[in-house]
Design a protein around this motif. Sequence first.
Motif, PDB file in Angstrom:
ATOM      1  N   TYR A  36       0.864  -1.178   0.000  1.00 18.33           N
ATOM      2  CA  TYR A  36       0.000   0.000   0.000  1.00 18.33           C
ATOM      3  C   TYR A  36       0.902   1.229   0.000  1.00 18.33           C
ATOM      4  CZ  TYR A  36      -4.268  -2.561   1.178  1.00 18.33           C
ATOM      5  OH  TYR A  36      -5.350  -3.395   1.152  1.00 18.33           O
ATOM      6  N   SER A  41      -2.100  13.145   3.932  1.00 21.13           N
ATOM      7  CA  SER A  41      -3.486  13.552   4.184  1.00 21.13           C
ATOM      8  C   SER A  41      -4.519  12.718   3.429  1.00 21.13           C
ATOM      9  CB  SER A  41      -3.713  15.028   3.847  1.00 21.13           C
ATOM     10  OG  SER A  41      -2.945  15.830   4.701  1.00 21.13           O
ATOM     11  N   GLN A  42      -4.092  11.594   2.876  1.00 21.11           N
ATOM     12  CA  GLN A  42      -5.040  10.693   2.234  1.00 21.11           C
ATOM     13  C   GLN A  42      -4.996   9.331   2.917  1.00 21.11           C
ATOM     14  OE1 GLN A  42      -4.629  10.449  -2.022  1.00 21.11           O
ATOM     15  NE2 GLN A  42      -4.284  12.651  -2.246  1.00 21.11           N
ATOM     16  N   GLY A  43      -5.982   8.495   2.644  1.00 17.60           N
ATOM     17  CA  GLY A  43      -5.972   7.136   3.157  1.00 17.60           C
ATOM     18  C   GLY A  43      -5.010   6.270   2.369  1.00 17.60           C
ATOM     19  N   PRO A  44      -4.603   5.132   2.948  1.00 16.64           N
ATOM     20  CA  PRO A  44      -3.727   4.214   2.204  1.00 16.64           C
ATOM     21  C   PRO A  44      -4.382   3.734   0.920  1.00 16.64           C
ATOM     22  CG  PRO A  44      -3.793   3.623   4.535  1.00 16.64           C
ATOM     23  CD  PRO A  44      -4.852   4.661   4.314  1.00 16.64           C
ATOM     24  N   TYR A  46      -4.249   0.864  -2.080  1.00 12.63           N
ATOM     25  CA  TYR A  46      -3.769  -0.461  -2.448  1.00 12.63           C
ATOM     26  C   TYR A  46      -2.961  -0.371  -3.740  1.00 12.63           C
ATOM     27  CZ  TYR A  46      -3.999  -5.053  -4.671  1.00 12.63           C
ATOM     28  OH  TYR A  46      -3.694  -6.224  -5.327  1.00 12.63           O
ATOM     29  N   TYR A  87       3.994   1.013   2.315  1.00  9.29           N
ATOM     30  CA  TYR A  87       3.891  -0.017   3.348  1.00  9.29           C
ATOM     31  C   TYR A  87       3.909  -1.407   2.705  1.00  9.29           C
ATOM     32  CZ  TYR A  87       2.179   3.720   6.445  1.00  9.29           C
ATOM     33  OH  TYR A  87       2.042   4.862   7.189  1.00  9.29           O
ATOM     34  N   GLN A  99      -7.036  -8.597   9.730  1.00 10.19           N
ATOM     35  CA  GLN A  99      -6.772  -7.210   9.415  1.00 10.19           C
ATOM     36  C   GLN A  99      -5.327  -7.041   8.962  1.00 10.19           C
ATOM     37  OE1 GLN A  99      -7.195  -8.515  12.292  1.00 10.19           O
ATOM     38  NE2 GLN A  99      -5.718  -7.787  13.781  1.00 10.19           N
ATOM     39  N   LEU A 100      -5.070  -6.006   8.223  1.00  9.79           N
ATOM     40  CA  LEU A 100      -3.714  -5.634   7.850  1.00  9.79           C
ATOM     41  C   LEU A 100      -3.015  -5.029   9.057  1.00  9.79           C
ATOM     42  CD1 LEU A 100      -4.378  -3.867   4.441  1.00  9.79           C
ATOM     43  CD2 LEU A 100      -3.598  -6.188   4.802  1.00  9.79           C
ATOM     44  N   PHE A 102      -0.003  -2.651   9.809  1.00 10.29           N
ATOM     45  CA  PHE A 102       0.939  -1.732   9.179  1.00 10.29           C
ATOM     46  C   PHE A 102       2.153  -1.518  10.063  1.00 10.29           C
ATOM     47  CE2 PHE A 102      -1.386   0.134   5.558  1.00 10.29           C
ATOM     48  CZ  PHE A 102      -2.653  -0.327   5.809  1.00 10.29           C
TER      49      PHE A 102
ATOM     50  N   TYR B  33     -13.789  -2.095   8.045  1.00 12.94           N
ATOM     51  CA  TYR B  33     -12.743  -1.990   9.065  1.00 12.94           C
ATOM     52  C   TYR B  33     -12.607  -0.539   9.504  1.00 12.94           C
ATOM     53  CZ  TYR B  33     -11.225  -6.275   6.595  1.00 12.94           C
ATOM     54  OH  TYR B  33     -11.157  -7.505   5.985  1.00 12.94           O
ATOM     55  N   TYR B  35      -9.650   1.907  11.395  1.00  5.88           N
ATOM     56  CA  TYR B  35      -8.264   2.046  11.810  1.00  5.88           C
ATOM     57  C   TYR B  35      -8.075   3.438  12.393  1.00  5.88           C
ATOM     58  CZ  TYR B  35      -6.564  -2.120   9.303  1.00  5.88           C
ATOM     59  OH  TYR B  35      -6.318  -3.400   8.877  1.00  5.88           O
ATOM     60  N   GLN B  37      -4.859   6.354  13.010  1.00  2.00           N
ATOM     61  CA  GLN B  37      -3.481   6.680  12.639  1.00  2.00           C
ATOM     62  C   GLN B  37      -3.050   7.972  13.299  1.00  2.00           C
ATOM     63  OE1 GLN B  37      -2.751   7.279   8.428  1.00  2.00           O
ATOM     64  NE2 GLN B  37      -0.625   6.608   8.641  1.00  2.00           N
ATOM     65  N   PRO B  43      -1.218   3.076  10.151  1.00  5.71           N
ATOM     66  CA  PRO B  43      -2.559   2.861  10.714  1.00  5.71           C
ATOM     67  C   PRO B  43      -2.580   1.667  11.667  1.00  5.71           C
ATOM     68  CG  PRO B  43      -2.684   3.228   8.342  1.00  5.71           C
ATOM     69  CD  PRO B  43      -1.230   3.064   8.674  1.00  5.71           C
ATOM     70  N   PHE B  45      -5.176  -1.080  13.635  1.00  2.00           N
ATOM     71  CA  PHE B  45      -6.498  -1.691  13.557  1.00  2.00           C
ATOM     72  C   PHE B  45      -7.305  -1.412  14.814  1.00  2.00           C
ATOM     73  CE2 PHE B  45      -9.698  -4.734  12.609  1.00  2.00           C
ATOM     74  CZ  PHE B  45      -9.924  -5.478  13.756  1.00  2.00           C
ATOM     75  N   MET B  89      -6.115  10.496  12.998  1.00  2.00           N
ATOM     76  CA  MET B  89      -6.895  10.271  11.785  1.00  2.00           C
ATOM     77  C   MET B  89      -7.617   8.945  11.965  1.00  2.00           C
ATOM     78  SD  MET B  89      -7.569  11.248   8.585  1.00  2.00           S
ATOM     79  CE  MET B  89      -6.202  12.025   7.704  1.00  2.00           C
ATOM     80  N   LEU B  91      -9.567   6.087  10.059  1.00  2.00           N
ATOM     81  CA  LEU B  91      -9.695   5.574   8.696  1.00  2.00           C
ATOM     82  C   LEU B  91     -10.680   4.421   8.648  1.00  2.00           C
ATOM     83  CD1 LEU B  91      -5.879   5.503   7.979  1.00  2.00           C
ATOM     84  CD2 LEU B  91      -7.496   6.887   6.688  1.00  2.00           C
ATOM     85  N   HIS B 103      -9.845  -1.407   0.726  1.00  2.00           N
ATOM     86  CA  HIS B 103      -9.867  -0.096   0.098  1.00  2.00           C
ATOM     87  C   HIS B 103     -10.220   0.924   1.169  1.00  2.00           C
ATOM     88  CE1 HIS B 103      -9.522  -1.581  -4.055  1.00  2.00           C
ATOM     89  NE2 HIS B 103     -10.140  -2.636  -3.573  1.00  2.00           N
ATOM     90  N   PHE B 104      -9.363   1.907   1.308  1.00  2.00           N
ATOM     91  CA  PHE B 104      -9.502   2.884   2.381  1.00  2.00           C
ATOM     92  C   PHE B 104     -10.172   4.166   1.906  1.00  2.00           C
ATOM     93  CE2 PHE B 104      -7.057   1.306   6.008  1.00  2.00           C
ATOM     94  CZ  PHE B 104      -6.405   0.224   5.444  1.00  2.00           C
ATOM     95  N   GLY B 105     -10.887   4.803   2.837  1.00  2.00           N
ATOM     96  CA  GLY B 105     -11.329   6.167   2.634  1.00  2.00           C
ATOM     97  C   GLY B 105     -10.209   7.135   2.995  1.00  2.00           C
ATOM     98  N   ASN B 106     -10.494   8.428   2.874  1.00  2.00           N
ATOM     99  CA  ASN B 106      -9.485   9.441   3.176  1.00  2.00           C
ATOM    100  C   ASN B 106      -9.499   9.894   4.629  1.00  2.00           C
ATOM    101  OD1 ASN B 106      -8.093   9.578   0.724  1.00  2.00           O
ATOM    102  ND2 ASN B 106      -9.653  10.904  -0.162  1.00  2.00           N
TER     103      ASN B 106
END
Lengths: 112, 113
Positions: A36, A41-44, A46, A87, A99-100, A102, B33, B35, B37, B43, B45, B89, B91, B103-106
């Motif tokens: 990832y 300022s954004q989400g991870p 894929y 990551y 879960q992942l 990180f 999910y 998370y 951060q 991040p 869990f 943050m 997530l 797939h993550f949101g912002n």
Amino acid sequence: DAKTTQPTSMDCAEGRAANLPCNHSTISGNEYVYWYRQIHSQGPQYIIHGLKNNETNEMASLIITEDRKSSTLILPHATLRDTAVYYCIVRVALGSARQLTFGSGTQLTVLP
Amino acid sequence: DTGVSQDPRHKITKRGQNVTFRCDPISEHNRLYWYRQTLGQGPEFLTYFQNEAQLEKSRLLSDRFSAERPKGSFSTLEIQRTEQGDSAMYLCASSSEGISPLHFGNGTRLTVT
């Protein structure tokens, strides 16, 4: 899930290939390698994943060593927009929903 | 595919107040999910849902935190009696079955003053 080790930071010249290494020496036979990235300022986001064979998609290539103890993510022609934290994660996927986990990742800076 | 949507993007609250965040996953994804951060860290869990069932919770999810996914679609994360250490943050991610990637949101950035 197995732990991973990545360099804290790397630089790459724009237009050149960026090769990001990851060690996962305790990986189990049923664990996949996922990559990832996270732009500020954004989400991870894929990128790619694989089990034992090399994989390629529109974003990157993933090279996994034969013993599966390490892998390399390759961005073939890095651009400034590829500057991000990358990551490397290993994850069991047996139909369960692990879960992942990180780590701290590698800060890749693409230089003009 | 509109991606994972989180609301609000930013929240500033005073210590002791309650806050609630919303996550709308990708529509065909049955797994969701949460998370958290903090600055300079990856991040961590918090919790996981399959459809409406909350199947796993991290020890990071203290009693002040509660998450729901009432109809197996959107989810909410509530933090009661916020503390400054909750600043982070938050997530949300979703996935379908098996080895499908998350797939993550912002995220929602929470600041507790």
